[in-house]
Design a protein around this motif. Structure first.
Motif, PDB file in Angstrom:
ATOM      1  N   VAL A  18       0.743  -1.288  -0.011  1.00 31.84           N
ATOM      2  CA  VAL A  18      -0.031  -0.166   0.041  1.00 31.84           C
ATOM      3  C   VAL A  18       0.903   1.188   0.025  1.00 31.84           C
ATOM      4  O   VAL A  18       0.498   2.235  -0.810  1.00 31.84           O
ATOM      5  CB  VAL A  18      -0.833   0.124   1.287  1.00 31.84           C
ATOM      6  CG1 VAL A  18      -1.704   1.458   1.290  1.00 31.84           C
ATOM      7  CG2 VAL A  18      -2.095  -1.151   1.104  1.00 31.84           C
ATOM      8  N   GLY A  19       1.727   1.391   0.801  1.00 32.02           N
ATOM      9  CA  GLY A  19       2.792   2.471   0.873  1.00 32.02           C
ATOM     10  C   GLY A  19       3.610   2.466  -0.278  1.00 32.02           C
ATOM     11  O   GLY A  19       3.657   3.800  -0.992  1.00 32.02           O
ATOM     12  N   THR A  20       3.922   1.639  -0.987  1.00 30.02           N
ATOM     13  CA  THR A  20       4.921   1.906  -2.161  1.00 30.02           C
ATOM     14  C   THR A  20       3.797   2.212  -3.268  1.00 30.02           C
ATOM     15  O   THR A  20       4.267   3.005  -4.131  1.00 30.02           O
ATOM     16  CB  THR A  20       5.511   0.216  -2.539  1.00 30.02           C
ATOM     17  OG1 THR A  20       6.323  -0.244  -1.467  1.00 30.02           O
ATOM     18  CG2 THR A  20       6.154   0.358  -3.932  1.00 30.02           C
ATOM     19  N   VAL A  21       2.722   1.577  -3.376  1.00 29.39           N
ATOM     20  CA  VAL A  21       1.851   2.163  -4.523  1.00 29.39           C
ATOM     21  C   VAL A  21       1.481   3.585  -4.391  1.00 29.39           C
ATOM     22  O   VAL A  21       1.348   4.347  -5.151  1.00 29.39           O
ATOM     23  CB  VAL A  21       0.397   1.037  -4.626  1.00 29.39           C
ATOM     24  CG1 VAL A  21      -0.541   2.005  -5.374  1.00 29.39           C
ATOM     25  CG2 VAL A  21       0.891  -0.252  -5.013  1.00 29.39           C
ATOM     26  N   SER A  22       1.222   3.917  -2.968  1.00 29.17           N
ATOM     27  CA  SER A  22       0.857   5.288  -2.740  1.00 29.17           C
ATOM     28  C   SER A  22       2.256   6.312  -3.062  1.00 29.17           C
ATOM     29  O   SER A  22       2.079   7.344  -3.665  1.00 29.17           O
ATOM     30  CB  SER A  22       0.720   5.326  -1.396  1.00 29.17           C
ATOM     31  OG  SER A  22      -0.484   4.634  -0.931  1.00 29.17           O
ATOM     32  N   GLU A  23       3.530   5.699  -2.783  1.00 26.02           N
ATOM     33  CA  GLU A  23       4.526   6.571  -2.844  1.00 26.02           C
ATOM     34  C   GLU A  23       4.568   6.835  -4.380  1.00 26.02           C
ATOM     35  O   GLU A  23       4.986   7.931  -5.049  1.00 26.02           O
ATOM     36  CB  GLU A  23       5.780   6.026  -2.430  1.00 26.02           C
ATOM     37  CG  GLU A  23       5.929   6.220  -0.861  1.00 26.02           C
ATOM     38  CD  GLU A  23       7.086   5.544  -0.101  1.00 26.02           C
ATOM     39  OE1 GLU A  23       7.888   4.921  -1.144  1.00 26.02           O
ATOM     40  OE2 GLU A  23       6.867   5.113   0.776  1.00 26.02           O
ATOM     41  N   VAL A  24       4.741   5.644  -5.321  1.00 23.93           N
ATOM     42  CA  VAL A  24       4.941   5.840  -6.656  1.00 23.93           C
ATOM     43  C   VAL A  24       3.769   6.557  -7.414  1.00 23.93           C
ATOM     44  O   VAL A  24       4.069   7.294  -8.289  1.00 23.93           O
ATOM     45  CB  VAL A  24       4.896   4.386  -7.431  1.00 23.93           C
ATOM     46  CG1 VAL A  24       4.865   4.427  -8.644  1.00 23.93           C
ATOM     47  CG2 VAL A  24       6.049   3.823  -6.735  1.00 23.93           C
ATOM     48  N   GLY A  25       2.591   6.310  -6.770  1.00 28.49           N
ATOM     49  CA  GLY A  25       1.307   7.326  -7.418  1.00 28.49           C
ATOM     50  C   GLY A  25       1.448   8.687  -7.048  1.00 28.49           C
ATOM     51  O   GLY A  25       1.209   9.559  -8.136  1.00 28.49           O
ATOM     52  N   LEU A  26       2.018   9.007  -5.897  1.00 30.46           N
ATOM     53  CA  LEU A  26       1.985  10.569  -5.814  1.00 30.46           C
ATOM     54  C   LEU A  26       3.366  11.249  -6.631  1.00 30.46           C
ATOM     55  O   LEU A  26       3.100  12.135  -6.997  1.00 30.46           O
ATOM     56  CB  LEU A  26       2.394  10.658  -4.345  1.00 30.46           C
ATOM     57  CG  LEU A  26       1.234  10.700  -3.334  1.00 30.46           C
ATOM     58  CD1 LEU A  26       1.749  10.586  -1.912  1.00 30.46           C
ATOM     59  CD2 LEU A  26       0.350  11.711  -3.530  1.00 30.46           C
ATOM     60  N   ILE A  27       4.391  10.304  -6.733  1.00 33.52           N
ATOM     61  CA  ILE A  27       5.398  10.743  -7.637  1.00 33.52           C
ATOM     62  C   ILE A  27       4.867  11.080  -9.163  1.00 33.52           C
ATOM     63  O   ILE A  27       4.912  12.002  -9.681  1.00 33.52           O
ATOM     64  CB  ILE A  27       6.659   9.821  -7.887  1.00 33.52           C
ATOM     65  CG1 ILE A  27       7.440   9.891  -6.276  1.00 33.52           C
ATOM     66  CG2 ILE A  27       7.578  10.252  -8.656  1.00 33.52           C
ATOM     67  CD1 ILE A  27       8.434   8.661  -6.020  1.00 33.52           C
ATOM     68  N   TYR A  28       4.054   9.961  -9.591  1.00 30.75           N
ATOM     69  CA  TYR A  28       3.514  10.158 -10.939  1.00 30.75           C
ATOM     70  C   TYR A  28       2.537  11.217 -11.124  1.00 30.75           C
ATOM     71  O   TYR A  28       2.712  12.014 -12.142  1.00 30.75           O
ATOM     72  CB  TYR A  28       2.796   8.808 -11.255  1.00 30.75           C
ATOM     73  CG  TYR A  28       2.251   8.659 -12.624  1.00 30.75           C
ATOM     74  CD1 TYR A  28       3.033   8.730 -13.910  1.00 30.75           C
ATOM     75  CD2 TYR A  28       0.849   8.969 -12.701  1.00 30.75           C
ATOM     76  CE1 TYR A  28       2.670   8.426 -15.223  1.00 30.75           C
ATOM     77  CE2 TYR A  28       0.316   8.820 -14.079  1.00 30.75           C
ATOM     78  CZ  TYR A  28       1.108   8.724 -15.115  1.00 30.75           C
ATOM     79  OH  TYR A  28       0.643   8.764 -16.433  1.00 30.75           O
ATOM     80  N   ILE A  29       1.769  11.512 -10.052  1.00 30.89           N
ATOM     81  CA  ILE A  29       0.702  12.474 -10.119  1.00 30.89           C
ATOM     82  C   ILE A  29       1.226  13.947 -10.071  1.00 30.89           C
ATOM     83  O   ILE A  29       1.067  14.814 -10.969  1.00 30.89           O
ATOM     84  CB  ILE A  29      -0.275  12.391  -8.763  1.00 30.89           C
ATOM     85  CG1 ILE A  29      -1.217  11.112  -9.181  1.00 30.89           C
ATOM     86  CG2 ILE A  29      -1.252  13.735  -8.626  1.00 30.89           C
ATOM     87  CD1 ILE A  29      -1.850  10.793  -8.140  1.00 30.89           C
ATOM     88  N   VAL A  30       2.463  14.055  -9.373  1.00 30.76           N
ATOM     89  CA  VAL A  30       2.976  15.444  -9.444  1.00 30.76           C
ATOM     90  C   VAL A  30       3.919  15.909 -10.625  1.00 30.76           C
ATOM     91  O   VAL A  30       4.253  16.900 -10.653  1.00 30.76           O
ATOM     92  CB  VAL A  30       3.643  15.454  -7.695  1.00 30.76           C
ATOM     93  CG1 VAL A  30       5.151  15.010  -7.983  1.00 30.76           C
ATOM     94  CG2 VAL A  30       3.775  16.921  -7.413  1.00 30.76           C
ATOM     95  N   LEU A  31       4.331  14.662 -11.288  1.00 30.57           N
ATOM     96  CA  LEU A  31       5.543  14.992 -12.295  1.00 30.57           C
ATOM     97  C   LEU A  31       4.895  16.196 -13.113  1.00 30.57           C
ATOM     98  O   LEU A  31       5.899  17.118 -13.597  1.00 30.57           O
ATOM     99  CB  LEU A  31       5.483  13.875 -13.073  1.00 30.57           C
ATOM    100  CG  LEU A  31       6.428  12.762 -12.363  1.00 30.57           C
ATOM    101  CD1 LEU A  31       6.441  11.396 -13.517  1.00 30.57           C
ATOM    102  CD2 LEU A  31       7.801  13.233 -12.137  1.00 30.57           C
ATOM    103  N   PRO A  32       3.677  16.430 -13.481  1.00 36.90           N
ATOM    104  CA  PRO A  32       3.395  17.415 -14.580  1.00 36.90           C
ATOM    105  C   PRO A  32       3.647  18.804 -13.646  1.00 36.90           C
ATOM    106  O   PRO A  32       4.324  19.847 -14.333  1.00 36.90           O
ATOM    107  CB  PRO A  32       2.009  17.218 -14.909  1.00 36.90           C
ATOM    108  CG  PRO A  32       1.629  16.120 -14.597  1.00 36.90           C
ATOM    109  CD  PRO A  32       2.360  15.373 -13.528  1.00 36.90           C
ATOM    110  N   PHE A  33       3.248  19.014 -12.413  1.00 35.08           N
ATOM    111  CA  PHE A  33       3.428  20.299 -11.734  1.00 35.08           C
ATOM    112  C   PHE A  33       4.903  20.463 -11.561  1.00 35.08           C
ATOM    113  O   PHE A  33       5.524  21.336 -11.218  1.00 35.08           O
ATOM    114  CB  PHE A  33       2.627  19.996 -10.290  1.00 35.08           C
ATOM    115  CG  PHE A  33       1.172  19.713 -10.506  1.00 35.08           C
ATOM    116  CD1 PHE A  33       0.241  20.659 -11.043  1.00 35.08           C
ATOM    117  CD2 PHE A  33       0.749  18.505 -10.123  1.00 35.08           C
ATOM    118  CE1 PHE A  33      -0.989  20.345 -11.056  1.00 35.08           C
ATOM    119  CE2 PHE A  33      -0.630  18.171 -10.564  1.00 35.08           C
ATOM    120  CZ  PHE A  33      -1.554  19.271 -11.006  1.00 35.08           C
TER     121      PHE A  33
END
Length: 135
Positions: free
Chosen positions: A63-78
């Motif tokens: 859960v933590g790994t998916v959350s971390e990778v997901g947050l990195i992916y989401i913030v890339l454009p910003f």
């Protein structure tokens, strides 16, 4: 990496990945510190706490790994648009750093590192729980 994202990009603050990340981190850390606190204070830990200490990662790590990778992916454009934490050349150190590309590197690095980490934690769990049964 994640601290820099959560601290610097408010676009992530309301995302569900922040909630799942914090819950998984908190479960892991509270269990770990209770385990070590009991062990250091009293010289023993209850069997249920030992089991929790060496078992919660099976849910919390994915859960933590998916959350971390997901947050990195989401913030890339910003991240790319803002240019935060980038050091461009020329400068007095003759060094360049780009937080956007470093984030992509670490996001991709999760794939080869995660299975080994998970296997290591499974081995540690087997060792700790087997040792507890023999004592």
């Amino acid at each position: 990496m994640i601290w820099g994202i959560l601290w610097s990009f408010p676009e992530t603050h309301t995302h569900i990945f922040v909630t799942s990340l914090l819950i998984s981190w908190c479960i892991t850390e509270v269990t770990r510190y209770c385990f070590y606190g009991m062990k250091e204070s009293f010289g023993f830990t209850p069997s249920w706490l030992l089991w929790l200490r060496y078992s919660t990662f099976m849910v919390c790590l994915p859960v933590g790994t998916v959350s971390e990778v997901g947050l990195i992916y989401i913030v890339l454009p910003f991240m790319k648009a803002s240019g935060k934490y980038c050091l461009r050349m020329p400068n007095k150190w003759n060094f360049s750093f780009n937080y956007f590309y470093a984030s992509i590197f670490f996001m991709v690095l999760y794939a080869p590192v995660y299975p080994g980490l998970f296997r290591y934690l499974i081995a540690q769990r087997k060792k700790a729980l087997a040792k507890a049964k023999t004592t």
